[in-house]
Design an enzyme around this catalytic site. Structure first.
Site, PDB file in Angstrom:
ATOM      1  N   CYS A   1     -10.905 -18.754  17.298  1.00 16.94           N
ATOM      2  CA  CYS A   1     -11.946 -18.921  16.446  1.00 16.94           C
ATOM      3  C   CYS A   1     -13.244 -18.468  16.699  1.00 16.94           C
ATOM      4  O   CYS A   1     -13.710 -18.358  17.776  1.00 16.94           O
ATOM      5  CB  CYS A   1     -11.998 -20.355  16.146  1.00 16.94           C
ATOM      6  SG  CYS A   1     -10.533 -21.176  15.394  1.00 16.94           S
TER       7      CYS A   1
ATOM      8  N   CYS B   1       5.309   7.089 -18.003  1.00 19.00           N
ATOM      9  CA  CYS B   1       3.648   7.229 -18.106  1.00 19.00           C
ATOM     10  C   CYS B   1       3.144   6.862 -19.170  1.00 19.00           C
ATOM     11  O   CYS B   1       3.766   7.111 -20.385  1.00 19.00           O
ATOM     12  CB  CYS B   1       3.546   8.802 -18.020  1.00 19.00           C
ATOM     13  SG  CYS B   1       1.651   9.104 -18.079  1.00 19.00           S
TER      14      CYS B   1
ATOM     15  N   CYS C   1      -2.466   9.053  -6.161  1.00 20.36           N
ATOM     16  CA  CYS C   1      -2.149   9.119  -7.537  1.00 20.36           C
ATOM     17  C   CYS C   1      -0.807   7.946  -7.850  1.00 20.36           C
ATOM     18  O   CYS C   1      -1.016   6.898  -8.625  1.00 20.36           O
ATOM     19  CB  CYS C   1      -1.368  10.315  -8.145  1.00 20.36           C
ATOM     20  SG  CYS C   1      -0.282  11.009  -7.219  1.00 20.36           S
TER      21      CYS C   1
END
Lengths: 435, 443
Positions: free
Chosen positions: A138, A346, A387
Site C-alpha cells: 500500500c 470501412c 491505424c
C-alpha cells in the site's frame, strides 16, 4: 467441462478467483456474501496491531472514467482494517469454519520488528486460516509510518520480514509487492530469498486521479486538501501484466508461484494473467464497481474458453505465454508486415488517414479518383499498427505479413526467410554476425 | 366568410388545456448533461467529417461534439454559432436524418448515427441560457443596410452584417419577427417561446434596428430602400399560397394550412382553437404534416393527408411521415382533389385516383369521397413577387454570390430559386449574402 479447481501454494479453492485484500474483504458479512456469490477465496483485509488505525471521514476514493462513465481506474486512500484485531480474528475463524472449501488468506501489516510479526502470526494460525499475505504494497498512509510500500521499496526489508514470517509459521507466506519501484524483479527476488512461498502483485500505484479546478486541490478532497492514493482497476492492468511477466521469465525466480492482481475484470483478464505465469488471480475493483455477482461470468467465461481450447485444468495453460515475452533486441527484424484496410468494412471515418498523416508515416490515402477512400500506401507503411488501434471498426484494418521472397516497396529489399534480430544487425555497433 | 360548410363539426375545446399541453410537449426532449456526454462520446471525430460536408451551413460538427465531450458546451455553442447563428432552431427543425446524421459514419456502420441535432441543441441551449450574446458588433463601417424579412435568412444576414460593422435595419411585414420560425413551424418542434427567444438572442449583438409591420410593396419599396441604404437584402419568403383550382375551393371550410399553423402558433391557449372533427389535408410537404399532426393533437378524430403522387415523392421527410402516422394521421397517396363538396350533410372532398402517365401525372377517372369538416390546403407557397428583381418559375433569380438582377440588391431563403425550403439553407444564404455585401461595400 474444464476443471477450475485451484491449488495455489497448497491452498485449495474451487476456482482461481480470489478477492484481493481490500474493502470488500474487511468483514465477515462481506466475505460470506462473496462466498455465496461463488468466489473461490479471499485475502482478508489487512490486519494490523491494536489500537486499530482510523480512516478519514471524508471521501476515500477518486476515479477515472471512460465513455458512459465506465469506471476505468479507482484510487483509494483507505488504510488497513480500522476494526479491533480480535474482532477480525473471530470473524475469520467463523468464516473459515463455515466455508472450509474456500481459501481464506489473511493479509498482514505490522511494524518491522520481529516480535510484532511472530505474535500476529500465532493469532492468525489459531483462526484456521489457510495462509498469510504480507502487505508490502500500500503506497498511501501506512507507508508514512514505515509500513506497506515503505517496506516493499527496500528489498532488504522484504527479505528480512519474509524470513521472520517463514521461521515463525507453518502457513504458506505470500509476499504482496508494490509497483512503485523501478524494477519489480529486485523486490521479488528478495521475497524469494527470504523464503516466500509466492508473490502477489501488483498492489496499487501511487496516484492523483484528478484535480478539482475550483478548489485547486486533488481529488478526493478532504477539507481542501488531498493526498496521493493507490490506483487500481482496468487502467493498471497493462502495468501489472508486465510486472507479472518480468517475474515469471526471470531465471532467478523460476518456479516461484505468482498471484496476479491488477485490473482483472473479466475471465479474459484472468486468462491473460495466468497465461503470463500467474497461478491464480485476485480481484478488487471490478467487484467494487459491479458487486460480487461478476464472478459468475468469470467462472463461466474461463471454463468455456478452456473447453474451446482443450485445456482440462488451469495449470494446462498457466505460463504458456511466458516464453514469448522477450527483450526488444531479440525481436525478428526480418518480419515485415503491411496494414490492410478491408474496404467492405470501412465506414470512412478517416481516422486512420489523419493519424498517419499528422503523426506517423503518411501511408494512408484520403481520396482515390476524387472520392473519399482510405487505402494503405505500401511504399510508406512501416506497419506501426497505429491505424489498427484507432480504427473504430474491429477487424477492418489488419496487419498482414509479407511472405519471404517478396519485395518490400518501402525499402526495396526482399523479405528474408530467416530470423534476424538487432544483436545481428549491421547498424548495431556491437552486433555479432549471424551464425 | 364565404358560404358553405355550415353545420360542420368544428369546435374548440376538443381536448382540455392539460391534454393539449401534454400533446404539444417537446418532440425531442433536451438531453441532460450525462446523456449529452454519452451521445458525444459516440462521435469518432472523423477526418474531413462527412457530417460537416452535409451541413448546408458547414458547422464544424466533429469539433463542437468534442467540445461537449470535454465538458465545454459554451465553446461548442460558439463553434455552431460561428457558422449558423440560428443553430438553436436548426437543432430543432433540421431534417438531420437527410443531412448530417445521414452522412454520419455510424449511420453506415450500425444504422444509428450520432445524435447531432440533439447535441447541437444541448450546446446552443446551454449558451443561450447564459443570456450573454457571444459576439460584438464590428468596428463601424459607416454603411447602412436594409434587410427585408426577419425570417431565418434575414436574421442570419442581419447578424453577419452587424458582426462586420454595418448598421442594419431589419424590416418585417408581420407584427413579430421570426418568419416561418415564428409562424410556420409546428408548435411541438419549438415549444416554450423558443422562436421569440432566438430572435432576441440574434438581435442581441446590437446594431440591428427592427421594424415590424413594414411590408414590402405596402410600406416600403425596393427603390426607396436602395435610395436610403447602401445595400438591400431580400429574405421575404413565400407569402402566397397555391390554389387548388377546383370547384368549391372558396367554401368556408377550406383553409390555408399555413394560416392554420400561424394561428396556432400565435394562440395563447391552443385548446381554444376551433378544430374540425374530420380534417383533410391536401399536400405532401412539411406544412401538410405539421397541419395534420397538429389537428390530431388538438383533438380531431380523423385526419387524412391526401397527396397526388407516391410516398417517395413527398417533400416531407420520412421521419415526418412516420411521425404523422404514429400520431394517427392517415396518409393517402396517388389522388388529386376534383371538387370540394358541400351538399346538405355531405361535406368533404371528392378525389380522383392518379397515376404516372406518359405525359406526367394523370387521373384514372375513378373517384372517391373523403368526408371532412375542415379542408386544409398545403400544396405549396408562392412568391408575392416584388417589383424589380428578375424571377424565374416564381422565385427570385440570384447568382452564386446571391446577387439579384438589381444592382445593390441581394436575396436569399425561400424566395430565391437556389433554395430548398429548409431553414438551414435560408440561414446559409443569409450569411453568405452578408459576406458578399460586405465584400462589395469594402472592396
Amino acid at each position: 467441462m474444464a476443471d477450475l479447481r485451484s491449488d495455489f501454494v497448497g491452498i485449495k479453492s474451487p476456482n482461481p478467483f480470489w478477492l484481493a485484500s481490500a474493502p470488500p474483504t474487511d468483514k465477515e458479512y462481506n466475505v460470506v456474501r462473496a462466498f455465496e456469490a461463488g468466489w473461490g477465496g479471499v485475502v482478508w483485509k489487512t490486519l494490523g496491531l491494536d489500537p486499530h488505525i482510523v480512516n478519514v471521514n471524508g471521501p476515500r476514493y477518486g476515479a477515472v472514467w471512460g465513455a458512459d462513465r465506465r469506471l476505468l481506474g479507482l484510487n483509494n486512500i483507505e488504510l488497513i482494517t480500522d476494526r479491533p484485531l480480535q474482532t477480525n480474528l473471530d470473524e475469520i475463524k467463523a468464516v473459515k469454519r463455515a466455508w472450509p472449501d474456500r481459501a481464506v488468506v489473511v493479509s498482514l501489516m505490522v511494524p518491522c520488528e520481529e516480535v510484532c510479526w511472530t505474535e500476529i502470526l500465532k493469532q492468525v494460525e489459531d483462526t484456521g486460516a489457510d495462509g498469510v499475505e504480507l502487505n508490502f504494497g500500500c503506497p498511501h498512509g501506512m507507508s508514512e509510518r514505515g509500513m506497506g510500500s515503505a517496506v516493499g521499496q527496500v528489498p532488504e526489508y522484504i527479505e528480512m520480514v519474509t524470513r521472520w514470517c517463514k521461521q515463525n509459521t507453518r502457513m504458506p507466506v505470500i509476499v504482496k509487492l508494490t509497483p512503485n519501484i523501478t524494477d519489480i524483479r529486485y523486490p521479488a527476488r528478495a521475497a524469494k530469498k527470504g523464503g516466500a512461498d509466492a508473490v502477489s502483485l501488483i498492489n496499487t500505484v501511487s496516484s492523483i486521479t484528478s484535480v478539482n479546478l475550483d478548489l485547486m486541490a486533488p481529488e478526493p478532497t478532504i477539507d481542501g486538501k488531498g493526498s496521493h492514493g493507490g490506483y487500481c482497476g482496468p487502467a493498471v492492468k497493462p502495468i501489472a501484466l508486465n510486472m507479472v511477466a518480468e517475474i515469471a521469465r526471470d531465471a532467478e525466480m523460476a518456479g516461484l508461484p505468482i498471484s496476479g492482481i491488477g485490473g482483472v475484470t473479466t475471465w479474459r483478464d484472468a486468462a491473460e494473467f495466468m497465461a503470463l505465469g500467474a497461478g491464480n488471480v485476485q480481484v478488487c475493483t471490478a467487484a467494487m464497481t459491479y458487486g460480487f455477482r461478476i464472478v459468475t461470468e468469470m467462472i463461466d467465461g474461463l471454463s468455456r474458453w478452456m473447453d474451446g481450447k482443450g485445456y482440462a485444468r488451469t495449470s494446462d495453460f498457466t505460463g504458456l505465454a511466458t516464453p514469448n515475452v522477450t527483450d526488444w533486441q531479440y525481436l525478428n527484424l526480418n518480419y515485415v508486415a503491411k496494414a490492410r484496410i478491408d474496404q467492405d468494412l470501412c465506414i470512412k471515418c478517416g481516422r486512420c488517414h489523419i493519424v498517419c498523416e499528422d503523426t506517423s508515416h503518411q501511408a494512408i490515402t484520403a481520396t482515390k479518383d476524387g472520392a473519399r477512400h482510405f487505402e494503405v500506401i505500401d511504399a510508406e507503411c512501416v506497419a506501426c499498427n497505429l491505424c489498427v488501434n484507432v480504427c473504430p471498426v474491429e477487424g477492418c484494418i489488419t496487419m498482414e505479413q509479407m511472405p519471404a521472397g517478396t519485395v518490400d516497396p518501402r525499402t526495396g529489399r526482399t523479405v528474408p526467410a530467416e530470423y534476424g534480430n538487432w544483436t545481428q544487425h549491421p547498424n548495431n555497433p556491437s552486433s555479432v554476425a549471424a551464425e | 366568410m364565404t358560404h358553405g360548410f355550415e353545420g360542420a363539426d368544428v369546435k374548440a375545446g376538443r381536448l382540455t388545456s392539460e391534454q393539449v399541453a401534454a400533446n404539444f410537449a417537446d418532440l425531442h426532449p433536451p438531453l441532460t448533461r450525462h446523456e449529452a456526454a454519452v451521445a458525444a462520446d459516440r462521435c469518432y471525430f472523423c477526418y474531413d467529417a462527412p457530417c460537416m460536408t452535409a451541413c448546408p451551413t458547414g458547422i464544424d460538427i466533429a469539433m463542437f461534439i468534442r467540445q461537449i465531450a470535454a465538458d465545454n458546451p459554451s465553446g461548442a455553442a460558439k463553434t455552431i454559432f460561428d457558422q449558423n447563428i440560428l443553430g438553436g432552431m436548426c437543432a430543432r427543425v433540421c431534417p438531420t436524418e437527410t443531412l448530417c446524421e445521414e452522412a454520419c459514419v455510424r449511420e453506415a456502420a450500425e444504422g444509428k448515427p450520432v445524435e447531432i441535432g440533439r447535441l447541437q441543441r444541448f450546446a446552443t441551449d446551454h449558451l443561450m441560457a447564459d443570456g450573454v450574446h457571444p459576439y460584438q458588433p464590428g468596428v463601424s463601417t459607416g454603411r447602412k443596410i436594409a434587410v427585408v424579412g426577419a425570417g431565418p435568412a434575414g436574421l442570419a444576414c442581419a447578424h453577419r452584417l452587424a458582426l462586420k460593422g454595418h448598421a442594419v435595419t431589419l424590416f418585417d411585414a408581420k407584427p413579430k419577427p421570426g418568419g416561418l420560425n415564428e409562424y410556420g413551424i409546428a408548435a411541438y418542434k419549438t415549444p416554450g417561446g423558443f422562436a421569440e427567444a432566438e430572435v432576441d438572442f440574434v438581435l442581441g449583438i446590437g446594431n440591428i434596428t427592427l421594424e415590424t409591420g413594414k411590408a414590402l410593396g405596402r410600406d416600403i419599396s425596393i427603390d426607396g430602400l436602395k435610395w436610403d441604404y447602401d445595400a438591400v437584402f431580400l429574405g421575404i419568403g413565400l407569402g402566397g399560397v397555391n390554389a387548388l383550382c377546383v370547384p368549391g375551393e372558396d367554401l368556408s371550410g377550406v383553409e390555408d394550412a399555413v394560416e392554420f399553423i400561424a394561428e396556432l402558433r400565435s394562440a395563447e391557449d391552443p385548446s381554444a382553437l376551433a378544430i374540425g372533427r374530420r380534417v383533410v389535408v391536401i399536400g405532401g410537404g412539411m406544412t401538410a404534416i405539421d397541419a395534420a399532426v397538429q389537428s390530431k393533437l388538438l383533438g380531431a378524430e380523423d385526419v387524412t393527408i391526401v397527396y397526388r403522387r407516391g410516398q417517395e415523392s413527398m417533400n416531407a421527410s420520412l421521419f415526418e411521415q412516420d411521425l404523422a402516422q404514429t400520431k394517427g394521421v392517415a396518409i393517402k397517396h396517388w389522388a388529386k382533389p376534383v371538387r370540394v363538396v358541400c351538399e346538405g350533410e355531405r361535406r368533404g372532398v371528392e378525389f380522383e385516383y392518379t397515376r404516372s402517365g406518359s405525359g406526367g401525372l394523370e387521373g384514372t377517372g375513378e373517384t372517391f369521397f373523403v368526408a371532412a369538416d375542415v379542408v386544409l390546403k398545403a400544396i405549396g407557397q408562392t412568391l408575392e413577387t416584388p417589383e424589380g428583381p428578375a424571377t424565374e418559375r416564381g422565385r427570385i433569380v440570384v447568382d452564386a454570390e446571391l446577387r439579384t438582377s438589381l444592382d445593390g440588391v441581394w436575396a436569399g431563403g425561400d424566395c430565391v430559386a437556389a433554395g430548398d425550403d429548409l431553414t438551414v439553407t435560408a440561414v446559409a444564404q443569409g450569411r453568405d449574402a452578408a459576406e458578399s455585401i460586405h465584400r462589395a461595400l469594402t472592396a
